[in-house]
Design a protein around this motif. Structure first.
Motif, PDB file in Angstrom:
ATOM      1  N   THR A 122       0.840  -1.192   0.000  1.00 54.74           N
ATOM      2  CA  THR A 122       0.000   0.000   0.000  1.00 54.74           C
ATOM      3  C   THR A 122       0.878   1.246   0.000  1.00 54.74           C
ATOM      4  N   SER A 167      -0.314   3.765   1.700  1.00 58.88           N
ATOM      5  CA  SER A 167      -0.924   4.429   2.856  1.00 58.88           C
ATOM      6  C   SER A 167       0.037   4.664   4.007  1.00 58.88           C
ATOM      7  N   ALA A 205      -2.519   7.713   2.625  1.00 60.73           N
ATOM      8  CA  ALA A 205      -3.740   6.968   2.933  1.00 60.73           C
ATOM      9  C   ALA A 205      -4.943   7.535   2.175  1.00 60.73           C
ATOM     10  N   GLY A 206      -4.977   8.826   1.968  1.00 58.36           N
ATOM     11  CA  GLY A 206      -6.116   9.469   1.329  1.00 58.36           C
ATOM     12  C   GLY A 206      -6.335   9.077  -0.119  1.00 58.36           C
ATOM     13  N   ILE A 207      -5.289   8.598  -0.802  1.00 55.84           N
ATOM     14  CA  ILE A 207      -5.488   8.227  -2.209  1.00 55.84           C
ATOM     15  C   ILE A 207      -5.990   6.790  -2.364  1.00 55.84           C
ATOM     16  N   ARG A 208      -5.985   6.028  -1.277  1.00 59.35           N
ATOM     17  CA  ARG A 208      -6.550   4.668  -1.269  1.00 59.35           C
ATOM     18  C   ARG A 208      -5.991   3.821  -2.414  1.00 59.35           C
ATOM     19  N   LEU A 209      -4.668   3.707  -2.479  1.00 58.40           N
ATOM     20  CA  LEU A 209      -4.040   2.984  -3.580  1.00 58.40           C
ATOM     21  C   LEU A 209      -3.046   1.959  -3.053  1.00 58.40           C
ATOM     22  N   GLY A 210      -3.100   0.799  -3.620  1.00 61.34           N
ATOM     23  CA  GLY A 210      -2.149  -0.250  -3.316  1.00 61.34           C
ATOM     24  C   GLY A 210      -1.857  -1.028  -4.576  1.00 61.34           C
ATOM     25  N   THR A 222      -5.345  10.521  -8.208  1.00 60.42           N
ATOM     26  CA  THR A 222      -4.529   9.529  -7.520  1.00 60.42           C
ATOM     27  C   THR A 222      -3.196   9.348  -8.240  1.00 60.42           C
TER      28      THR A 222
END
Length: 177
Positions: A35, A37, A43-48, A73
């Motif tokens: 991740t 995050s 964390a705010g872009i919610r990307l992994g 993102t």
């Protein structure tokens, strides 16, 4: 083995243990999740992402939505990649502060255990965790009560901040305990 093995390496940047990514070639059923995050502070872009064998990647591409990463993102991630030194400085600061805070907390009466951590937080077992959490909140310090979860009785989760933030936590918890 006719199964997919998934390993979550969300906190790998805070660990002295090595990644399992190098094991994928020998174990094509292994999927390693990562991740942006934690260590990247995104964390705010919610990307992994995942790292795995090409056969599993093909299966994932069959079920993923098209254009599943939006332009904002992608922009945020590109800016983060342009600042790799900042990420490394952040991680090193967390590692240093985690060790310092662990040593401080272990010296307090009422602290039963500070568990070893490979993450950006510490797990503290203490007497009266709910009361400690409440009193810390009154001092403006927020920690998570994990004492109601199985095998975490008496435990609080303390996120590692920067030196100034950890000093505020230290002063508050020292006064309480």
């Amino acid at each position: 083995v006719n199964a997919i093995i998934i390993v979550d390496e969300a906190y790998i940047d805070f660990s002295e243990e090595g990644t399992l990514v190098n094991e994928i070639e020998a174990n094509p059923n292994l999927v390693v999740l990562r991740t942006f995050s934690k260590a990247w502070g995104l964390a705010g872009i919610r990307l992994g992402y995942c790292v795995t064998d090409s056969s599993i990647i093909k299966l994932l591409f069959n079920v993923k939505a098209p254009y599943n990463v939006n332009s904002l993102t992608r922009f945020a991630l590109q800016k983060a990649f342009e600042n790799l030194d900042l990420k490394e400085k952040f991680v090193n600061g967390i590692l240093k502060e985690r060790e310092r805070l662990k040593n401080q907390l272990e010296s307090l009466p009422g602290v039963i255990n500070i568990f070893d951590s490979d993450a950006n937080y510490l797990l503290m077992k203490c007497e009266n965790p709910k009361e400690v959490q409440r009193k810390l909140a009154e001092e403006g310090v927020i920690v998570r009560d994990r004492s109601t979860q199985p095998k975490l009785e008496g435990c609080l989760r303390i996120s590692i901040g920067n030196e100034e933030e950890n000093d505020v936590l230290w002063e508050a918890i020292r006064k309480i305990l």
